[in-house]
Design a protein around this motif. Structure first.
Motif, PDB file in Angstrom:
ATOM      1  N   ASN A  48       0.870  -1.912  -0.300  1.00 54.21           N
ATOM      2  CA  ASN A  48      -0.342   0.065  -0.547  1.00 54.21           C
ATOM      3  C   ASN A  48       0.909   1.096   0.183  1.00 54.21           C
ATOM      4  O   ASN A  48      -0.109   1.961   0.399  1.00 54.21           O
ATOM      5  CB  ASN A  48      -0.765   0.408   1.081  1.00 54.21           C
ATOM      6  CG  ASN A  48      -1.758  -0.965   1.129  1.00 54.21           C
ATOM      7  OD1 ASN A  48      -2.902  -1.197   0.171  1.00 54.21           O
ATOM      8  ND2 ASN A  48      -2.253  -1.891   2.067  1.00 54.21           N
ATOM      9  N   GLN A  50       3.779   3.169  -2.454  1.00 59.61           N
ATOM     10  CA  GLN A  50       3.874   4.002  -3.910  1.00 59.61           C
ATOM     11  C   GLN A  50       5.110   4.514  -3.468  1.00 59.61           C
ATOM     12  O   GLN A  50       6.459   4.944  -2.534  1.00 59.61           O
ATOM     13  CB  GLN A  50       3.032   5.015  -4.273  1.00 59.61           C
ATOM     14  CG  GLN A  50       2.159   4.524  -4.655  1.00 59.61           C
ATOM     15  CD  GLN A  50       1.115   5.388  -5.520  1.00 59.61           C
ATOM     16  OE1 GLN A  50       0.727   6.899  -4.812  1.00 59.61           O
ATOM     17  NE2 GLN A  50       0.536   5.578  -6.599  1.00 59.61           N
ATOM     18  N   ARG A 153      -0.115   5.056  -0.981  1.00 59.12           N
ATOM     19  CA  ARG A 153      -0.309   4.994  -2.028  1.00 59.12           C
ATOM     20  C   ARG A 153      -1.122   6.362  -2.090  1.00 59.12           C
ATOM     21  O   ARG A 153      -2.531   7.024  -1.687  1.00 59.12           O
ATOM     22  CB  ARG A 153      -1.072   4.116  -2.425  1.00 59.12           C
ATOM     23  CG  ARG A 153      -1.588   4.018  -3.894  1.00 59.12           C
ATOM     24  CD  ARG A 153      -2.315   2.410  -4.335  1.00 59.12           C
ATOM     25  NE  ARG A 153      -1.738   1.798  -3.537  1.00 59.12           N
ATOM     26  CZ  ARG A 153      -1.527   0.149  -4.092  1.00 59.12           C
ATOM     27  NH1 ARG A 153      -2.893  -0.540  -4.830  1.00 59.12           N
ATOM     28  NH2 ARG A 153      -0.586  -0.871  -3.630  1.00 59.12           N
TER      29      ARG A 153
ATOM     30  N   GLN B  44       3.964   3.241  -9.221  1.00 61.52           N
ATOM     31  CA  GLN B  44       3.700   1.846  -8.332  1.00 61.52           C
ATOM     32  C   GLN B  44       3.809   0.552  -9.350  1.00 61.52           C
ATOM     33  O   GLN B  44       4.003  -0.145 -10.179  1.00 61.52           O
ATOM     34  CB  GLN B  44       1.796   2.316  -9.396  1.00 61.52           C
ATOM     35  CG  GLN B  44       1.093   1.071  -8.453  1.00 61.52           C
ATOM     36  CD  GLN B  44       0.941   1.185  -7.210  1.00 61.52           C
ATOM     37  OE1 GLN B  44       0.279   3.065  -6.942  1.00 61.52           O
ATOM     38  NE2 GLN B  44       0.930   0.874  -6.183  1.00 61.52           N
TER      39      GLN B  44
END
Lengths: 330, 330
Positions: A48, A50, A153, B44
């Protein structure tokens, strides 16, 4: 290629340097599945989150001069540039990577002290040096620092999300680093005592402040002040499609040197390499006057349109132009 | 600092370069949440994958010469170095970052063609250029490429996991790039036609081969051949704590130049910058003779102990020494 390894075709000082890096960096850091010694480093990023990536050159003659900057300051500043970019996203650093090219005649002592400065700061922020590249340089010390970080994220604090009406804040005091540069460039002083000008020689990246601003959703947009307040504010304005109005009297000016001389307004407005954070917050947010021991000052607000304006204490306004600062090029 | 942005204190050619990079790189790539234009890029990474990071210098006078290498070849080779490291872990590239310092007098055309070579290869491998840094160089073109990739968790193919009895394989043919270098360094040829020496001017990183080897769990250890077979094999030996025996006749030698001249054994054994993969496999694995259109040759086996041995067709053995290759330094 690649990650730092003990190459058999490297001259001896470089081999010693790499062995030293490897010895001092192996096995540290929670997020490092594999550090120095393979083709790539392998990082484990928490679920979760980035990944943040930033790269910054530190080139002799451009970003520093060996006659002005002690080796450990060059190493410190090299990493601080990268950490400050992670701070400006509200992120946490995971690992650093150093590409370093050294001239043949450079002393082992200089290389050791450079590395010492870099690794001391790295340890302070729990950032392992997880790889990089070593090469020979035909002229001057050439370093490129990569810092990889992480952020929850969707929670990176961008330059592009300021809105008209947002309040504008800066951390710390501005202009101290640029004042030291101006003393050196003017020729008035051949050397400075680094202890009197710590904001120039040993700037502190504002990782904790950035993280607090992110966790509490206080900042709507953020950047670190590397090119000077006026230029970095313009970056936020351009990326967000807004203007800005700054109060001259509200700008926190650094006090530097042995006599704690306060820098002038121009130096605080335009001087680079402050490595403080410049951020915006929606007007309904309450931003503390201090975060993690660092002063936070409100200096103005974002406006409609695209221009930047400076207002003095009598209310008179004039156009604020972005005036980037000089590097060390002679 | 930081990511590439249009700095107001940059000279015009650099601003144009950055604008060009930004225009050509924005919004591409699945894993890029935020590309060029902020303090950091935001990536990501797919769940259950680890992050790979590698950095590699490409310095004028050390890794290339402007009189020998067309600008687009310099750009191609710069990125190929990084991609090859990702391939050597069995990984997939996610994004590239370029730190680039250019001398003031460099032509805009050279910079454009450098970028063209780099971005053409980047597009071929679907790797967006997601950030970097731009600076002035006081001497020569200085580039540092960072490639960030990913690999399924725990599945990176390391240098340190070979075992005695493993078979040794290489992809493609060896020595073609080093042969071109030797022609140039010898002074026999002032220039080479890049089309006749593609393995030197436009090496192909073996991303697909590395991924197949990883997916099918074929490789027990892997490295890319950047310093030469003998040196890179030594890296596997040292990291794995094993020895190796190589069959001289089994080494696939490149055929290069307008007459498709086969390179000699020494060049194939020790020549650098092949950017082929050198890997080991447990003896019970069946390794195909071709993967993704690239020949795979078995060249020997790992042994107990720590020495490297070369065996000729008559079975005579001699010690194999790691002999790194020369860069372009004059």
């Amino acid at each position: 290629v690649a990650n730092i390894y003990i190459g058999d075709n490297l001259p001896l000082p470089e081999k010693a340097l790499i062995a030293g890096i490897r010895l001092r960096s192996r096995g540290k850091g929670r997020g490092i599945a594999l550090g120095i010694g393979d083709d790539c480093a392998v990082l484990q990023v928490p679920a979760n989150r980035q990944v943040l990536v930033t790269t910054d050159f530190s080139l002799e003659g451009i970003h520093f001069r060996r006659e002005w900057h002690p080796a450990d300051s060059v190493g410190h500043r090299c990493l601080a540039r990268g950490l400050s970019d992670i701070a400006a996203m509200g992120g946490e650093p995971l690992a650093a990577f150093l590409s370093l090219a050294l001239p043949r005649k450079l002393s082992q002592r200089w290389a050791d002290q450079f590395l010492s400065g870099l690794l001391t700061l790295a340890n302070e922020f729990h950032v392992p040096l997880a790889g990089g590249d070593i090469a020979e340089s035909l002229q001057g010390v050439l370093a490129d620092i990569v810092v990889v970080g992480s952020v929850p994220r969707g929670r990176a604090i961008l330059r592009s999300s300021a809105r008209p009406g947002d309040r504008i804040y800066v951390t710390g005091q501005l202009g101290g680093s640029a004042y030291a540069v101006s003393l050196l460039l003017s020729g008035k002083r051949r050397r400075l005592d680094p202890r009197d000008y710590r904001s120039h020689f040993y700037p502190q990246p504002r990782i904790a402040v950035g993280r607090v601003l992110g966790e509490h959703k206080l900042a709507s947009a953020m950047i670190d002040i590397s090119d000077g307040l006026s230029t970095d504010l313009l970056h936020i304005c351009e990326e967000s499609g807004v203007g800005a109005e700054i109060l001259a009297d509200a700008i926190p000016r650094a006090q530097v040197g042995p006599t704690l001389q306060e820098v002038d307004l121009q130096t605080a407005l335009h001087g680079g390499e402050a490595y403080e954070l410049l951020f915006c917050a929606r007007p309904e947010k309450t931003v503390p006057g201090q975060i993690d021991g660092v002063t936070v000052s409100e200096i103005g607000r974002m406006t409609r349109g695209s221009g930047m304006v400076l207002r003095d204490r009598k209310g008179a306004k004039r156009k604020l132009r972005a005036q980037g600062w000089e590097h060390f090029r002679s």
